[in-house]
Structures are given as structure tokens and as C-alpha cells.
Motif scaffolding. Sequence first.
Motif, short mmCIF file in Angstrom:
data_model
loop_
_atom_site.label_atom_id
_atom_site.label_comp_id
_atom_site.label_asym_id
_atom_site.label_seq_id
_atom_site.Cartn_x
_atom_site.Cartn_y
_atom_site.Cartn_z
N VAL A 20 1.18 47.83 60.81
CA VAL A 20 1.26 48.86 61.83
C VAL A 20 0.06 48.79 62.78
O VAL A 20 0.19 49.00 63.99
CB VAL A 20 1.35 50.26 61.18
CG1 VAL A 20 1.12 51.37 62.20
CG2 VAL A 20 2.71 50.45 60.51
N THR A 21 -1.10 48.47 62.24
CA THR A 21 -2.30 48.37 63.07
C THR A 21 -2.16 47.26 64.10
O THR A 21 -2.53 47.44 65.28
CB THR A 21 -3.55 48.12 62.20
OG1 THR A 21 -3.72 49.22 61.31
CG2 THR A 21 -4.79 47.96 63.05
N PHE A 22 -1.61 46.13 63.69
CA PHE A 22 -1.38 45.04 64.65
C PHE A 22 -0.47 45.51 65.78
O PHE A 22 -0.77 45.30 66.96
CB PHE A 22 -0.75 43.84 63.94
CG PHE A 22 -1.73 42.93 63.28
CD1 PHE A 22 -2.37 41.93 63.99
CD2 PHE A 22 -2.02 43.06 61.93
CE1 PHE A 22 -3.28 41.08 63.38
CE2 PHE A 22 -2.93 42.22 61.31
CZ PHE A 22 -3.56 41.23 62.03
N GLU A 23 0.64 46.12 65.42
CA GLU A 23 1.61 46.53 66.43
C GLU A 23 1.03 47.59 67.35
O GLU A 23 1.18 47.54 68.58
CB GLU A 23 2.89 47.06 65.77
CG GLU A 23 3.59 46.03 64.89
CD GLU A 23 3.87 44.74 65.64
OE1 GLU A 23 4.57 44.78 66.68
OE2 GLU A 23 3.39 43.68 65.20
N GLY A 24 0.34 48.58 66.77
CA GLY A 24 -0.27 49.63 67.58
C GLY A 24 -1.37 49.10 68.47
O GLY A 24 -1.53 49.55 69.62
N ALA A 25 -2.14 48.15 67.97
CA ALA A 25 -3.23 47.58 68.76
C ALA A 25 -2.70 46.81 69.96
O ALA A 25 -3.31 46.83 71.04
CB ALA A 25 -4.11 46.69 67.90
N PHE A 26 -1.56 46.14 69.80
CA PHE A 26 -0.95 45.46 70.94
C PHE A 26 -0.58 46.47 72.03
O PHE A 26 -0.81 46.24 73.22
CB PHE A 26 0.31 44.70 70.50
CG PHE A 26 0.04 43.28 70.07
CD1 PHE A 26 -0.54 42.36 70.93
CD2 PHE A 26 0.38 42.87 68.80
CE1 PHE A 26 -0.79 41.06 70.54
CE2 PHE A 26 0.14 41.55 68.39
CZ PHE A 26 -0.44 40.65 69.26
N ILE A 27 0.00 47.59 71.62
CA ILE A 27 0.38 48.63 72.59
C ILE A 27 -0.86 49.19 73.28
O ILE A 27 -0.89 49.39 74.50
CB ILE A 27 1.17 49.75 71.89
CG1 ILE A 27 2.50 49.20 71.37
CG2 ILE A 27 1.41 50.92 72.85
CD1 ILE A 27 3.27 50.19 70.52
N LEU A 28 -1.90 49.45 72.50
CA LEU A 28 -3.14 50.01 73.05
C LEU A 28 -3.78 49.03 74.03
O LEU A 28 -4.19 49.41 75.14
CB LEU A 28 -4.10 50.33 71.91
CG LEU A 28 -5.35 51.15 72.23
CD1 LEU A 28 -4.97 52.53 72.76
CD2 LEU A 28 -6.23 51.28 71.00
#
Length: 207
Positions: free
Chosen positions: A168-176
Amino acid sequence: MPRDGTATRNRILDSAERLVLEHGFGATSVDAVIAASKSSKGAFFHHFSSKDDLGRALVARYAAADIAHLEQYMARAEAESDDPARQVVAFVRLFEEDADDIVAAQPSCLYVSFINERQLDPEGAAEPIVAAILAWRERLLELLRAAGERSALPPDLDLEALADHVFVTFEGAFILARSLQDGAHMRRQLRLVRMLLEQVLAVRAEA
């Protein structure tokens, strides 16, 4: 002798992936893909029966590359130590060290485009995405369970949720990073997850 169409198919997929990551699947037309790939309409429909067919091929290829990336970094982490707790921490640290290059090479995540837009025919379209997510969960969970067998972890620690949290951190970091136009967010978020894992797994931070 008939020519191998693999190069043309890959060129279409490469162009389509760039356009989808930049504009989203819904806003990416077949004509735009044909123009970007410098191919013809006949070549496109020789390899893909429709835009949805192209989308499913994109997802399948992206998910396969994602799993390969997972295994590549997992192998590097496992080569550093025989301690599963340290392997989990090393896995995240290696991605953290490479975060700038990862974001530069891949400014967004294809999963986000397809899941958020819901543009694909649902029949079979999400299967590669689910398979990739479960591959991340199971590989990390394998190490976390092994770590728990070697040393006491908090009794109420949800190991499956912790494994999912890394993904989830990877996916959220891409969005951020994409939203704020700053690739450094990937490195910063991964650093926080690494520090969390060090605390939870009682692994001393690397010097």
C-alpha cells in the motif's frame, strides 16, 4: 518467411503504457496509441481486437513485470542475511535506495489507472492485478512469519496487514509523488516503513 510481429506488438504496448500512465486509460484513444507507436490501424487490430483487449494485455504485462521486480529485490534482500526479520527490512531499504530511479522510470502506477477508472471489461481484467498483490503479500508474509518463529513479536500484530502495508505504501507514494510533482515522496515514505519494520521486528537500524 513471415515476419515476427513481436517487436510491433511490444512497441504498441510500450506506447500505450506511457500514454495511460500520463493521461489515464479512459483518455487514451486507439488512434493516439497508433500515432505514438508509429504503427498502422491494421497492425494494431492484428495484435489487439479492441481497446479493452489492449488494456488487458497491458495489465497482464505490467503485473508480470511487477512480480519479477518483487522477486529481484527479494533475492537481493535474502542474499544479505539469513535472518528473515533483517531480510524484510533490507527488502524495503533496497527499494528506498533505488526510489529516485524507480519514480523517474515509472512516474505512476498502471494499477491505479485501471482500478480507479473502471474502464476495463471486468471479465478477467482484474485477475493479473489481484495475482500481483497476493504475490507481494505472500512473499512478505512468508518472511514475517519466519521472523515471528525466531523471536517474539507483539501478540496482536496482524502480519498479513503489515505485509499489505508495504504494498500500500508503494501505491500511495506513487500517487503522492505524481500529485505533488515530487519524486522524493517515494523515498521518504519507504524510509518511514523501513523504520516501522525495524521497530516492530526489533532490527537494529543499519549504520
